[in-house]
Design an enzyme around this catalytic site. Structure first.
Site, mmCIF file in Angstrom:
data_model
loop_
_atom_site.group_PDB
_atom_site.id
_atom_site.type_symbol
_atom_site.label_atom_id
_atom_site.label_comp_id
_atom_site.label_asym_id
_atom_site.label_seq_id
_atom_site.Cartn_x
_atom_site.Cartn_y
_atom_site.Cartn_z
ATOM 1 N N CYS A 1 0.814 -1.222 0.000
ATOM 2 C CA CYS A 1 0.000 0.000 0.000
ATOM 3 C C CYS A 1 0.850 1.276 0.000
ATOM 4 C CB CYS A 1 -0.965 -0.014 1.173
ATOM 5 S SG CYS A 1 -1.938 -1.519 1.223
ATOM 6 N N HIS B 1 -3.581 7.013 2.191
ATOM 7 C CA HIS B 1 -4.003 5.681 1.784
ATOM 8 C C HIS B 1 -5.371 5.401 2.410
ATOM 9 C CE1 HIS B 1 -4.229 1.497 1.091
ATOM 10 N NE2 HIS B 1 -3.837 1.111 2.285
ATOM 11 N N ASN C 1 -10.137 -0.507 0.248
ATOM 12 C CA ASN C 1 -8.677 -0.363 0.248
ATOM 13 C C ASN C 1 -8.141 -0.972 -1.053
ATOM 14 O OD1 ASN C 1 -5.931 -0.759 0.578
ATOM 15 N ND2 ASN C 1 -6.074 -1.464 2.698
HETATM 16 N N1 COA Z 1 -18.317 -8.679 10.188
HETATM 17 C C1 COA Z 1 -18.752 -8.962 11.424
HETATM 18 N N2 COA Z 1 -17.922 -9.281 12.436
HETATM 19 C C2 COA Z 1 -16.615 -9.318 12.167
HETATM 20 C C3 COA Z 1 -16.084 -9.039 10.887
HETATM 21 C C4 COA Z 1 -16.997 -8.708 9.866
HETATM 22 N N3 COA Z 1 -16.605 -8.424 8.620
HETATM 23 N N4 COA Z 1 -14.731 -9.147 10.924
HETATM 24 C C5 COA Z 1 -14.405 -9.484 12.192
HETATM 25 N N5 COA Z 1 -15.546 -9.595 12.931
HETATM 26 C C6 COA Z 1 -15.667 -9.952 14.337
HETATM 27 C C7 COA Z 1 -14.540 -10.823 14.823
HETATM 28 O O1 COA Z 1 -14.769 -12.183 14.536
HETATM 29 C C8 COA Z 1 -14.560 -10.535 16.293
HETATM 30 O O2 COA Z 1 -15.586 -11.287 16.881
HETATM 31 P P1 COA Z 1 -15.395 -11.927 18.349
HETATM 32 O O3 COA Z 1 -15.228 -10.757 19.272
HETATM 33 O O4 COA Z 1 -16.669 -12.691 18.537
HETATM 34 O O5 COA Z 1 -14.172 -12.780 18.254
HETATM 35 C C9 COA Z 1 -14.969 -9.066 16.370
HETATM 36 O O6 COA Z 1 -15.605 -8.774 15.117
HETATM 37 C C10 COA Z 1 -13.802 -8.140 16.584
HETATM 38 O O7 COA Z 1 -12.780 -8.492 15.647
HETATM 39 P P2 COA Z 1 -11.494 -7.645 15.505
HETATM 40 O O8 COA Z 1 -10.642 -8.207 14.394
HETATM 41 O O9 COA Z 1 -10.838 -7.497 16.851
HETATM 42 O O10 COA Z 1 -12.132 -6.241 15.053
HETATM 43 P P3 COA Z 1 -11.479 -4.834 14.934
HETATM 44 O O11 COA Z 1 -12.243 -3.883 15.741
HETATM 45 O O12 COA Z 1 -9.983 -4.877 15.110
HETATM 46 O O13 COA Z 1 -11.768 -4.499 13.396
HETATM 47 C C11 COA Z 1 -10.562 -4.415 11.316
HETATM 48 C C12 COA Z 1 -11.194 -5.304 12.379
HETATM 49 C C13 COA Z 1 -9.933 -5.322 10.263
HETATM 50 C C14 COA Z 1 -11.666 -3.582 10.680
HETATM 51 C C15 COA Z 1 -9.509 -3.497 11.987
HETATM 52 O O14 COA Z 1 -8.638 -4.244 12.790
HETATM 53 C C16 COA Z 1 -8.692 -2.759 10.970
HETATM 54 O O15 COA Z 1 -9.206 -1.981 10.180
HETATM 55 N N6 COA Z 1 -7.353 -2.962 10.988
HETATM 56 C C17 COA Z 1 -6.487 -2.367 10.001
HETATM 57 C C18 COA Z 1 -6.488 -3.233 8.776
HETATM 58 C C19 COA Z 1 -5.954 -2.560 7.566
HETATM 59 O O16 COA Z 1 -6.257 -1.417 7.306
HETATM 60 N N7 COA Z 1 -5.161 -3.312 6.807
HETATM 61 C C20 COA Z 1 -4.598 -2.870 5.580
HETATM 62 C C21 COA Z 1 -3.526 -1.897 5.852
HETATM 63 S S1 COA Z 1 -2.772 -1.408 4.404
#
Ligand code: COA
Length: 318
Positions: free
Chosen positions: A110, A247, A277
């Site tokens: 990215c 980004h 993204n």
């Molecule tokens: N829909 C519903 N629930 C979801 C889900 C979805 N698409 N994806 C994950 N969950 C659930 C998980 O299973 C978890 O459930 P649990 O508590 O029962 O185990 C809960 O939501 C929390 O998951 P978590 O991964 O801790 O959520 P989060 O608040 O960290 O959000 C992201 C997840 C991916 C949105 C967040 O971490 C993020 O944006 N990170 C940066 C990623 C990124 O930008 N990457 C590219 C960089 S270039």
């Protein structure tokens, strides 16, 4: 040192819009969850397009006012090429008839567009190119696991292009770029494993694996520092910046960066609701869509971050 400026931009996204509602029909998620955690409402995914065709269309728009023979350098930032060889850049070169250019791809996920821009701008600075075309092009819909709700909702396909050219008055004011391979395992896309006379590995196609929380922490920590360093190098006060084009990974990351820098969130351009993204393509796509807001001489910040882990910020004048 020769001066450089942004001459023009272009973009291309696939026709097909994949909405959050549609994703909710095949995995356990909801529009509400996705919008609340990411800001993404829909993304484009390819049907008949390829990485080369998206990159070529973005390039054609960016170079529509010049003769392709004037282009000396083409760099494509991509981690999702159609093939490893020939490079996407060489295929684009052939498609647009830029036969005087040298062309190659770089892999910085990215941050690919910012990294490629730095290489291209330094090539113009030192006189080895007069016009350089930088493209970010990705098809992440083929590298995400459509059964993994933690990743497949985030990404989209697309391409953006920027044409840089030599100029008397320099408009590229500073860069800050960095990498931290120690954090590389937080965002991984594996390649084909080694299979040769001595080593045997099972091969099954692999998909993006991500520690979402770790990547989130990395982004909100490193991006404000990188932007601050680039502004210091450029000797530009943050109040002088008319637009921040980051980004487009996650709305919450953009809001956190704005808060950390003490800048009004309205100065941060956002189009991730439409495209998700798009990895290396996201900054040039965002710049292309943001340019209607810019006047000649406006100072802007572009910033990318992602796999590697890598990051980069650029301060420029429109
Ligand atoms: N829909 C519903 N629930 C979801 C889900 C979805 N698409 N994806 C994950 N969950 C659930 C998980 O299973 C978890 O459930 P649990 O508590 O029962 O185990 C809960 O939501 C929390 O998951 P978590 O991964 O801790 O959520 P989060 O608040 O960290 O959000 C992201 C997840 C991916 C949105 C967040 O971490 C993020 O944006 N990170 C940066 C990623 C990124 O930008 N990457 C590219 C960089 S270039």
């Amino acid at each position: 040192m020769r001066g450089v400026k942004i001459l023009s931009t272009g973009m291309c996204v696939p026709k097909y819009k994949l909405t959050n509602e549609k994703i909710s029909t095949f995995i356990d998620t909801s529009d509400e969850w996705i919008v609340q955690r990411t800001g993404i409402r829909e993304r484009r995914i390819v049907t008949d397009e390829t990485t080369v065709s998206l990159a070529t269309n973005a390039a054609k728009e960016a170079i529509k006012d010049i003769d392709p023979l004037e282009i000396d350098l083409i760099i494509v930032g991509t981690v999702s090429p159609d093939q490893m060889m020939p490079s996407t850049a060489c295929s684009v070169q052939a498609e647009i008839g830029a036969t005087n250019a040298i062309a190659f791809d770089i892999s910085a996920a990215c941050s690919g567009f910012i990294y490629a821009s730095k290489i291209a701008i330094e090539a113009i600075n030192c006189g080895s190119a007069k016009k350089a075309l930088v493209i970010g092009a990705e098809i992440f819909s083929k590298v995400v696991d459509w059964n993994d709700r933690g990743t497949c909702i985030l990404f989209g396909d697309g391409s953006g292009a920027v044409l840089y050219g030599e100029t008397d008055e320099n408009k590229i004011l500073a860069f800050d770029v960095g990498s931290d391979g120690n954090l590389g395992q937080t965002l991984v896309l594996e390649n084909q494993p080694i299979n040769n006379l001595f080593v045997k590995n099972e091969y099954s196609p692999s998909f993006i694996k991500m520690d979402g929380r770790a990547v989130y922490r990395f982004a909100v920590n490193v991006v404000p520092k990188s932007i601050t360093k680039a502004l210091e190098k450029a000797q530009v006060n943050i109040d002088e910046i008319k637009l921040f084009v980051l980004h487009q990974a996650n709305e919450r990351i953009i809001s956190s960066v704005a808060k950390n820098l003490g800048v009004d969130i309205n100065l941060f351009f956002k189009n991730l609701d439409k495209y998700g993204n798009t990895s290396g393509a996201s900054v040039p796509i965002a710049l292309h869509e943001a340019k209607g807001k810019l006047k000649n001489g406006d100072k802007i910040v572009l910033a990318g971050f992602g796999g590697g882990l890598t990051w980069g910020s650029m301060v420029a004048q429109w």
